[in-house]
Structure formats: structure tokens, C-alpha cells
Motif scaffolding. Structure first.
Motif, PDB file in Angstrom:
ATOM      1  N   LEU A   1       0.818  -1.211   0.000  1.00 27.52           N
ATOM      2  CA  LEU A   1       0.000   0.000   0.000  1.00 27.52           C
ATOM      3  C   LEU A   1       0.854   1.264   0.000  1.00 27.52           C
ATOM      4  N   GLN A   2       2.141   1.136   0.344  1.00 28.55           N
ATOM      5  CA  GLN A   2       3.005   2.304   0.430  1.00 28.55           C
ATOM      6  C   GLN A   2       3.301   2.901  -0.949  1.00 28.55           C
ATOM      7  N   ASP A   3       3.608   2.042  -1.916  1.00 24.74           N
ATOM      8  CA  ASP A   3       3.942   2.592  -3.232  1.00 24.74           C
ATOM      9  C   ASP A   3       3.749   1.576  -4.367  1.00 24.74           C
ATOM     10  N   ALA A   4       3.036   0.494  -4.110  1.00 20.12           N
ATOM     11  CA  ALA A   4       2.879  -0.552  -5.129  1.00 20.12           C
ATOM     12  C   ALA A   4       1.416  -0.807  -5.468  1.00 20.12           C
ATOM     13  N   LEU A   5       0.592   0.230  -5.411  1.00 18.32           N
ATOM     14  CA  LEU A   5      -0.811   0.092  -5.798  1.00 18.32           C
ATOM     15  C   LEU A   5      -0.930   0.101  -7.317  1.00 18.32           C
ATOM     16  N   PRO A   6      -2.050  -0.386  -7.851  1.00 13.93           N
ATOM     17  CA  PRO A   6      -2.239  -0.334  -9.306  1.00 13.93           C
ATOM     18  C   PRO A   6      -2.211   1.114  -9.808  1.00 13.93           C
ATOM     19  N   PRO A   7      -1.395   1.418 -10.824  1.00 14.95           N
ATOM     20  CA  PRO A   7      -1.320   2.792 -11.350  1.00 14.95           C
ATOM     21  C   PRO A   7      -2.479   3.085 -12.283  1.00 14.95           C
ATOM     22  N   PHE A   8      -2.706   4.373 -12.548  1.00 15.87           N
ATOM     23  CA  PHE A   8      -3.647   4.724 -13.612  1.00 15.87           C
ATOM     24  C   PHE A   8      -2.872   4.846 -14.913  1.00 15.87           C
ATOM     25  N   ASP A   9      -3.579   4.905 -16.029  1.00 16.23           N
ATOM     26  CA  ASP A   9      -2.936   4.733 -17.334  1.00 16.23           C
ATOM     27  C   ASP A   9      -2.074   5.933 -17.730  1.00 16.23           C
TER      28      ASP A   9
ATOM     29  N   ALA B   1       3.207   3.840  -7.258  1.00 14.55           N
ATOM     30  CA  ALA B   1       1.828   4.340  -7.201  1.00 14.55           C
ATOM     31  C   ALA B   1       1.298   4.144  -5.791  1.00 14.55           C
ATOM     32  N   ALA B   2       0.824   5.233  -5.191  1.00 15.08           N
ATOM     33  CA  ALA B   2       0.289   5.181  -3.830  1.00 15.08           C
ATOM     34  C   ALA B   2      -1.177   5.587  -3.846  1.00 15.08           C
TER      35      ALA B   2
END
Length: 510
Positions: free
Chosen positions: A97-105, A134-135
Motif C-alpha cells: 500500500l506504500q507505493d505498489a498500488l495499481p497505477p492509472f494509465d 503508485a500510492a
């Protein structure tokens, strides 16, 4: 907006935890009583179908939090730094959850950058890579500035994030109000004030111009701190929804094996992180409020690099001194002095027994001194602290919420590097230095000099203020009715206003 419609939001929150399987895991991790676990399952099961499905590829708790939205993810980020509370397995799960969330396009990101900076991305950057992190609120792209050729980090807010965050906070306000109404004993925790503080802190993250200003100020304050770096803000490439910084090369603190492979002394590094945070917070009163592993890197030269300045905290000089005195009291095991400071600062109601409070503090402090941190149950310690605050009617101090929360996070980061680290022993030299520099004779002289400087700024105004006061006092109506109350000039001189004016006039003469 804080109306009954939020009941639906809260029901879906519980339902999402139940549907994803996160409810059982969370209650077990927090060592909740068996009766509470049974009640939660019985009440949650019929509504599970109402919950958000989330990403089935994610583990249960991460799946639930990401499905619920950014405010919930923030909570998960905090918990990810506390394996001593949540357990190693769950804390590792939450690190994503710190920086490995799914990114937007990429296309959406480029449109946002172009709109904010007023030029197509291709004209500004010779290279603009897919997101590397991605956060909850934004994602970061590595890019190369066309004009200068330097490598930069471009942070872009998620589309629609403002509305999503405010929707979550709206539900939190509703829940806090219900807690206050249904549980009078919880009012001392000031849940509404806590949520208001949380909202004010995170709203700053939704305007990257404010984050850029915070990063710039933090860099300026720490520029001479050996072994610590803050990337430089590139102002002409920053706007409300886009912020550009110099690229900071380094190994993330979340990757402990890579840090070890780099040759880092993990024990010393754990101490440096905690000591740097305390030193900066006590010295400047302006500190990084979100120092989890995803926002820290170790540079190739061994410097600690701080990233992401959306959540920053401030504490005034008086509060810093109170906090330092409490810490040094604990470190010296002077529980009576710690109790005195709490009463002097108004943290404990004046009608409570100071000796009993000192005894309660001893019951908190003694079990942890000299202990390997791995032998300390943080869950039990926090529960005991809660009991003490309830017994002595201590209210939540909103001015200390972010500082205390960040201390919890930073200690968690340090213990991820060295599980045996004892926070108290590590903090001791920093707090002692602060006490020596700010509570000794030199500090008293500094305070007097500061007071004199403040008074001198008002020196030119004081004669006029004195004259106006004398004219009002000598009006005919006042002379007849208040003659007996009038003071001679030498009497007025020694009243509060006259003494201040007198000092101000002397100071202004120099």
C-alpha cells in the motif's frame, strides 16, 4: 454531507471486510476478544454480499482497503510499519500500500501533466517513463527534462482523487459523531477533532503546490544535516496536480535484503532514522509526517533520502519543550517529573492525583527499559497506555496527533531494520542534547532576548497607546465617577500595561 446516507457507506465498509475475508484476519492480528470476533462475524455475514469485490489478486486486507478508497489505504500504510502490532506476515502484506498500488494509465497521466504545465509532455520531457511507484493519492514517473537533460521525478495526482477522499472523510465524521453519541466515555478521545485533524493534514496532499512548498522548506532546514538529503523542487515544472523534483537514486527502505547487499549497517541505520527524525522535529518544529519505508531511500553514498512531503507536521517551541521533558523524564526514569510536566501542560486534569499518575507511568515505563524490543508486546503496551489515559481522564491532544503517529511509524521503520532496537535508548542522546541546548541558562538568556526583540518592535506604538489611555482616564465624566480608582503616574507604571510600555521604551532606545 454528514447525514444518514453515510450509514450505507459504513455498512459497505464492514461488508467489504467480511466479503474479502479481511475481517477475521484483522481481528486476529489485533488480538480482539473472542466475543468480539464472534459478534463481528455474525453481524457481518448477512451483509457480505453488499461489500466491494476488490482486486481478487490481492491478499484479503489489502484487497479490502484498496477497494474502500484512499483514506482507508492511509490507515493501512500506518499499520504496515508495525509488525509488532499486526504481525510480520500481515505487515509485509500491507507494505504494497506504500507505493505498489495499481497505477492509472499513461495517457491520463500525460494529459494531466500537459494541462497543468500548459505544454505537451513531449515538448517538456525527452523521456517520460511509465509509473515506477503508485500510492493512494498519486503516482510517480521518472522523466528527463528536455531543456537541461537532468533526470527528474514527476508526481501526478490520481484523477478524481479529491472527491473520493472527501467522501471517505465524510463517512469518518459520521462514525466519529456516532461514537460520541453512543459512548460518552470515548468523548475524551475527541474523535471529531481527530478526524478534523486527519482531514486538514491530507487535504494538503491534494494540492501539490503546497507539497512543493513543504519540500522546499524542509530541504532548506536540513541542508546542513550530515547524512540526510531532500530532493530539490523544480518550480517551473510544478503546479496544483503535478510536482517535479530532482531524481533521487537509492535503495528503498522497504527492501531490507537489498540494503544489506548494499553494505548498509542495518543496526546503525535503524538508529540514524529514529535519531534524525527526533533531531529535526525538536530543533525545527517542522517534520516529515509520513516517514514509512516507501518514503525513504538509502543513497549510494550512505545518505538517508526523504521523499513525499504531502504530510508535514508543525509543533510550536513550547510544545517541543514539553514533549522533550516528558521523553527525558522517561529516559531518566524520573516518573514524578514526567507526571509534573503532564499536569503543568494541562494534559491531565488538575483534580487528579499526581502521585497516582506517576505510579501509573512507572507501570508503563519499567517493563520496557533494558528489554530487547522483541520481548515487548506493543499490542499489550498500547492497551495499557489506553487504560492509563482513561483512568486519569486524559483527552486527545490534537496538536500532538501527527507527531505521535509519526513516532510510531518511524519506530516501526527502525525496527524493520533491527527488530531488537530499543527506542528509548536510541532517543536518549538526541533528547539530552535538546534539553541541554533549550532548557539551560543559555536558553533562558535566548528567551529573554527574543522577548525583548518582540517588545522593541512595538516600541514606537507604546507612547501613543499610553497617551490614549491617559486621555480616556481623564475625561470629565470619568474624573467625577472614577477619581478614587485613578492611579498616579508611578502607579500606572507598575501595572501590567505600564511595565510593558516602560520596557518597550527602554529597548527601543537601544
Amino acid at each position: 454531507m454528514r447525514g444518514p446516507h453515510n450509514i450505507w457507506r459504513l455498512i459497505r465498509t464492514g461488508a467489504t471486510f467480511e466479503r474479502s475475508g479481511a475481517m477475521r484476519l484483522a481481528l486476529e492480528a489485533l488480538d480482539a476478544p473472542r466475543s468480539l470476533r464472534i459478534a463481528a462475524r455474525v453481524l457481518g455475514w448477512p451483509f457480505a454480499w453488499l461489500g466491494y469485490a476488490g482486486d481478487p489478486n490481492l491478499p484479503p486486507i489489502s484487497r479490502a482497503l484498496t477497494a474502500l478508497g484512499p483514506a482507508y489505504i492511509k490507515f493501512g500504510q500506518i499499520m504496515s510499519t508495525r509488525p509488532d502490532v499486526m504481525g510480520d506476515e500481515l505487515a509485509d502484506e500491507l507494505k504494497m500500500l506504500q507505493d505498489a498500488l495499481p497505477p492509472f494509465d499513461m495517457e491520463t497521466a500525460k494529459k494531466s501533466v500537459a494541462h497543468e504545465l500548459g505544454q505537451p509532455v513531449e515538448e517538456i520531457f525527452s523521456r517520460f517513463d511509465p509509473p515506477i511507484a503508485a500510492a493512494s493519492l498519486a503516482q510517480v514517473h521518472q522523466a528527463v527534462e528536455r531543456e537541461t537533460g537532468r533526470t527528474v521525478a514527476v508526481k501526478v495526482l490520481r484523477p478524481g482523487i479529491e472527491r473520493a477522499f472527501l467522501r471517505d472523510v465524510d463517512a469518518f465524521y459520521f462514525a466519529a459523531r456516532m461514537v460520541e453519541l453512543l459512548s460518552p466515555s470515548a468523548r475524551r478521545l475527541r474523535p471529531m477533532d481527530v478526524i478534523e485533524h486527519f482531514e486538514s493534514v491530507v487535504v494538503g496532499e491534494l494540492d501539490l503546490r503546497m507539497e512543493a512548498a513543504a519540500a522546499d522548506e524542509f530541504r532548506s532546514n536540513t541542508l546542513k544535516d550530515e547524512g540526510f538529503q531532500v530532493p530539490e523542487v523544480i518550480w517551473h515544472l510544478s503546479a496544483r496536480r503535478v510536482m517535479t523534483l530532482d531524481w533521487a537514486e537509492g535503495t528503498k527502505f522497504g527492501d531490507v535484503p537489498a540494503l544489506a547487499a548494499q553494505g548498509a549497517d542495518l543496526i546503525r541505520l535503524s538508529e540514524r532514522v529514529l535519531q534524525m527524525f527526533l533531531k529535526i522535529a525538536l530543533r525545527d518544529g517542522f517534520f516529515h509526517g509520513d516517514m514509512h519505508q516507501g518514503n525513504l531511500k538509502l543513497a549510494p553514498n550512505g545518505d538517508v533520502i526523504a521523499l513525499d512531503f504531502g504530510i508535514m507536521g508543525r509543533i510550536d517551541a513550547y510544545t517541543r519543550r514539553v514533549y522533550a521533558e516528558i521523553l527525558i523524564g522517561f529516559l531518566r526514569r524520573d516518573y514524578h517529573r514526567v507526571a509534573e510536566v503532564h499536569f503543568e501542560a494541562g494534559y491531565v486534569p488538575a483534580d487528579r492525583d499526581m502521585d497516582a499518575f506517576a505510579q501509573a507511568l512507572r507501570s508503563v515505563g519499567e517493563p520496557i527499559f533494558g528489554q530487547d524490543a522483541r520481548r515487548i508486546s506493543m499490542a499489550k503496551l498500547l492497551a495499557h497506555l489506553f487504560d492509563v489515559t482513561e483512568r486519569f481522564g486524559m483527552e486527545t491532544r490534537t496538536e500532538l496527533i501527527l507527531l505521535q503517529r509519526t513516532m510510531v511509524v518511524v519506530e516501526g521503520v527502525a525496527r524493520s531494520l533491527n527488530p531488537a532496537m530499543n527506542m528509548w535508548e536510541t532517543a536518549k542522546p538526541v533528547v539530552e542534547d535538546y534539553i541541554r541546548d533549550n532548557l539551560g541558562p543559555q536558553a533562558v538568556l535566548r528567551d529573554i532576548a527574543t522577548t525583548v526583540r518582540v517588545l522593541s518592535r512595538f516600541g514606537p506604538l507604546l507612547p501613543g497607546m499610553a497617551e490614549d489611555a491617559l486621555i480616556r482616564a481623564n475625561k470629565p465624566a470619568n474624573r467625577r465617577s472614577h477619581r478614587s480608582e485613578m492611579l498616579p503616574w508611578w502607579g500606572w507604571l507598575f501595572t501590567g500595561g505600564g511595565l510593558v510600555a516602560f520596557i518597550g521604551l527602554i529597548v527601543s532606545a537601544f
